[in-house]
Design an enzyme around this catalytic site. Structure first.
Site, PDB file in Angstrom:
ATOM      1  CD  GLU A 337      -2.447  -1.725   2.437  1.00  0.00           C
ATOM      2  OE1 GLU A 337      -2.392  -0.991   3.428  1.00  0.00           O
ATOM      3  OE2 GLU A 337      -2.916  -2.876   2.476  1.00  0.00           O
ATOM      4  CG  ASP A 361      -4.380  -3.586   7.952  1.00  0.00           C
ATOM      5  OD1 ASP A 361      -5.441  -3.854   7.352  1.00  0.00           O
ATOM      6  OD2 ASP A 361      -3.588  -2.717   7.577  1.00  0.00           O
ATOM      7  CG  HIS A 527      -0.331  -0.267   7.788  1.00  0.00           C
ATOM      8  ND1 HIS A 527      -0.309   0.501   6.644  1.00  0.00           N
ATOM      9  CD2 HIS A 527      -1.229  -1.253   7.541  1.00  0.00           C
ATOM     10  CE1 HIS A 527      -1.145  -0.008   5.751  1.00  0.00           C
ATOM     11  NE2 HIS A 527      -1.707  -1.075   6.265  1.00  0.00           N
TER      12      HIS A 527
HETATM   13  C1  LIG Z   1      -7.425  -5.590   0.835  1.00  0.00           C
HETATM   14  C2  LIG Z   1      -7.811  -4.493   1.776  1.00  0.00           C
HETATM   15  O1  LIG Z   1      -8.125  -3.325   1.040  1.00  0.00           O
HETATM   16  C3  LIG Z   1      -6.637  -4.194   2.655  1.00  0.00           C
HETATM   17  O2  LIG Z   1      -5.563  -3.759   1.851  1.00  0.00           O
HETATM   18  C4  LIG Z   1      -6.977  -3.113   3.657  1.00  0.00           C
HETATM   19  O3  LIG Z   1      -7.763  -3.699   4.644  1.00  0.00           O
HETATM   20  C5  LIG Z   1      -5.727  -2.626   4.302  1.00  0.00           C
HETATM   21  O4  LIG Z   1      -4.757  -3.350   4.487  1.00  0.00           O
HETATM   22  C6  LIG Z   1      -5.720  -1.229   4.760  1.00  0.00           C
HETATM   23  O5  LIG Z   1      -4.495  -0.902   5.372  1.00  0.00           O
HETATM   24 MN   LIG Z   2      -3.006  -2.413   5.385  1.00  0.00          MN
END
Ligand SMILES: C[C@H](O)[C@@H](O)[C@@H](O)C(=O)CO
Ligand SMILES: [Mn+2]
Length: 589
Positions: A337, A361, A527
């Site tokens: 991300e 996360d 995170h």
């Molecule tokens: C797949 C999802 O969008 C995840 O990437 C989301 O929950 C995250 O990890 C947000 O940080």
């Molecule tokens: Mn994430």
């Protein structure tokens, strides 16, 4: 990287410059102090490539300004990134002190009362504090004879804590964070703040659009032989899991096979973007061969890329691991991300430990009551106060499965200690599920493992706060095991195709660590970066070198080691940290 290219630790033997007896009587002892410390550092500390850390000692003892400036010239020429002055005696503070504003610095004044080493220490620290060049103070608890050239355990601990943290600071300087893509799903950490990188870390920011990865796949700008080797290894060692997508959303076998080839190419390309690859020059891609000199990178992935192309989970997970088709190797730091602040948090942990990192996360706080309610099991033992579910698709190192062992214990370890059976165990513990097509429309695969319980770990996170700047938060704790059916029940409620770590922080009297819920409640972002071992004390020392205040930690007070100047900012250590960092400002401003 050749260890000659790494920054070195500079050691400055400080001496009373009075010739005619005093200086002569101290030359050998003083120089030996420096040599003994150099031996300690080179035997205990390793560069990221596994080589012993190199030390540089001044050509002579430093009794006055001429020898001090000669030493500064030598340090500059030798790429010294950390500075330690050592002395058994009195000397002349402002004439001999290290004046370089960017070098993390410490002074060890020998506690031996035959000569006033401690007096020099105090006098020179006063000079450092008055001149805005904060330095760490190292002074042994017990008096030792001057002739006793051993390094006591308490001094050794401080020397190593200072040197590990200083080397982490030095290794970041001048290197890049490579952003591949831009902001992911409104995650503010993926909106790069170049001033933070430049002024606090001395780092550069490099940017490539995600289409660069696509271009290189389309134009075959990667090593074809390595690709074949990588694909073969992947098919053999990365077992595909059941496709949990609903019928109409499952990619065909042919499409999945194409996805495997695609994600393996992505992995080669992201690595080449970070590090460069001479093979590309041979193929006629001279510019691409350079790479971006990136110590850490971030891949945006979501959403534009993953809305039509296979996700980055395979690439992020493999690059963050300490092995791939080329064998056992140092891990790359790759943030999913494109969360650059978690990428830097991973980098901090990595440079302090040389171990691979888990990106997660901070997903769910599970109270004991909620667990009982949902599963019928009343948490006991380490789980009795509740626990936190750490889980993110992508950037969790496969080392994070905790399947590597040392003396029978689950560990993560520097790549040079890893053995083939460790690699096999991690791969065996990992299943690569077809990506959740609700999130990842373009397909791909997500790594899934469950982290072994019983490991001491440290989670940290850099946050940028308007009006303060960067702050660091740290939670030491442990991974835990849950009964199989409890783990499945809780995990299945989330995203069962992603890597899971159950985490319990150490609780303390401090508000933020009053209970497990408070740790989650006070965490400053979605995170965290999770490292093996309790490394909070080194993170705190390193943060003070960077003038980044620590807003939350559960490290024992006696292990907190910051520059002596911090004491002048008040008796409440944590408050003085903020005041000192604000007064000094960023290290490279
Ligand atoms: C797949 C999802 O969008 C995840 O990437 C989301 O929950 C995250 O990890 C947000 O940080
Ligand atoms: Mn994430």
């Amino acid at each position: 990287m050749n260890s000659k290219e790494y920054p070195k630790i500079g050691i400055r033997p400080i001496i009373d410059g009075r010739l005619g007896g005093v200086r002569e009587s101290l030359e050998e002892i003083t120089m030996n102090m420096a040599k003994n410390v150099a031996d300690l550092f080179s035997s205990e500390l390793r560069y990221p490539n596994g080589d012993p850390v190199n030390c540089v000692i001044a050509d002579s003892c430093i009794g006055g300004v001429k020898e001090a400036t000669n030493c500064a010239k030598k340090f500059k020429k030798e790429n010294v990134g950390v500075s330690l002055s050592v002395t058994p005696c009195w000397a002349y503070g402002t004439e001999t002190m290290d004046f370089d504003p960017h070098l993390p610095k410490a002074i060890w004044g020998l506690n031996s009362t035959q000569r006033p080493g401690a007096v020099y220490l105090a006098a020179t620290l006063a000079a450092h504090n008055q001149k805005g060049l904060p330095a760490f103070s190292i002074y042994g608890k017990d008096v030792q004879d001057m002739e006793d050239q051993s390094i006591s355990e308490d001094v050794k601990e401080k020397l190593l804590q200072f040197a590990r943290s200083g080397m982490a600071v030095a290794l970041m300087k001048g290197k890049s964070y490579l952003a591949i893509g831009s902001v992911s799903m409104g995650i503010v950490g993926s909106a790069i703040d170049p001033d933070f990188f430049q002024e606090y870390l001395g780092m550069r920011n490099e940017y490539v659009d995600s289409t660069e990865v696509f271009r290189r796949i389309e134009k075959d700008i990667y090593d074809p032989e390595e690709f074949q080797k990588a694909l073969e290894w992947t098919k053999k060692h990365c077992k595909e899991g059941e496709d949990y997508n609903e019928e109409g959303k499952q990619r065909s076998r042919e499409e999945k096979d194409e996805d495997w080839e695609f994600v393996v190419k992505m992995t080669l390309i992201i690595r080449d973007l970070m590090d460069g690859n001479p093979k590309l020059k041979e193929m006629g891609h001279g510019e691409e061969a350079f790479g971006h000199d990136a110590l850490v990178s971030g891949f945006q992935g979501q959403r534009q890329w993953t809305d039509f192309l296979p996700n980055g989970d395979f690439s992020e997970a493999i690059l963050n691991s300490s092995f791939d088709w080329n064998g056992i190797r140092a891990p790359y730091m790759v943030a999913t991300e494109n969360d650059s602040l978690n990428g830097i948090s991973m980098l901090f942990n990595y440079l302090l430990t040389n171990t691979a990192q888990i990106f997660a996360d901070v997903r769910t706080y599970w109270s004991a009551d909620a667990v009982k309610e949902v599963t019928g099991w009343k948490p006991e033992g380490d789980a009795k106060n509740g626990f936190i579910h750490l889980i993110n698709s992508g950037s969790a190192t496969l080392d994070g499965s905790g399947k590597m062992t040392k003396k029978g214990e689950s560990v993560l370890k520097p790549f040079w200690e890893i053995e083939e059976q460790d690699v096999k165990a991690c791969l065996k513990a990992t299943t690569w599920y077809p990506a959740n097509r609700g999130y990842f429309r373009g397909g791909g695969f997500s790594s899934k493992f469950l982290t072994e319980g019983g490991m001491a770990v440290t989670m940290c996170r850099i946050n940028l706060v308007k009006g303060i700047g960067p702050v660091l938060q740290i939670a030491e704790g442990w991974t835990i095991d849950l009964p199989e059916e409890v783990n499945s029940s809780l995990d299945d409620r989330t995203d069962k195709t992603w890597p899971t770590t159950w985490f319990v922080p150490r609780l303390t009297e401090a508000e933020a660590f009053r209970d497990v819920y408070s740790v989650m409640y006070n965490w400053g972002s979605n995170h965290g970066a999770i490292s093996y071992g309790h490394i909070g004390k080194d993170l705190i020392t390193m943060a003070s070198m960077l003038r980044i205040p620590v807003n939350m930690h559960n490290v024992e007070a006696e292990k907190v080691f910051r520059p002596s100047a911090w004491n002048a900012f008040g008796m409440d250590n944590e408050g003085s940290d903020f005041r000192a960092c604000a007064a000094y400002g960023p290290l490279y401003q």
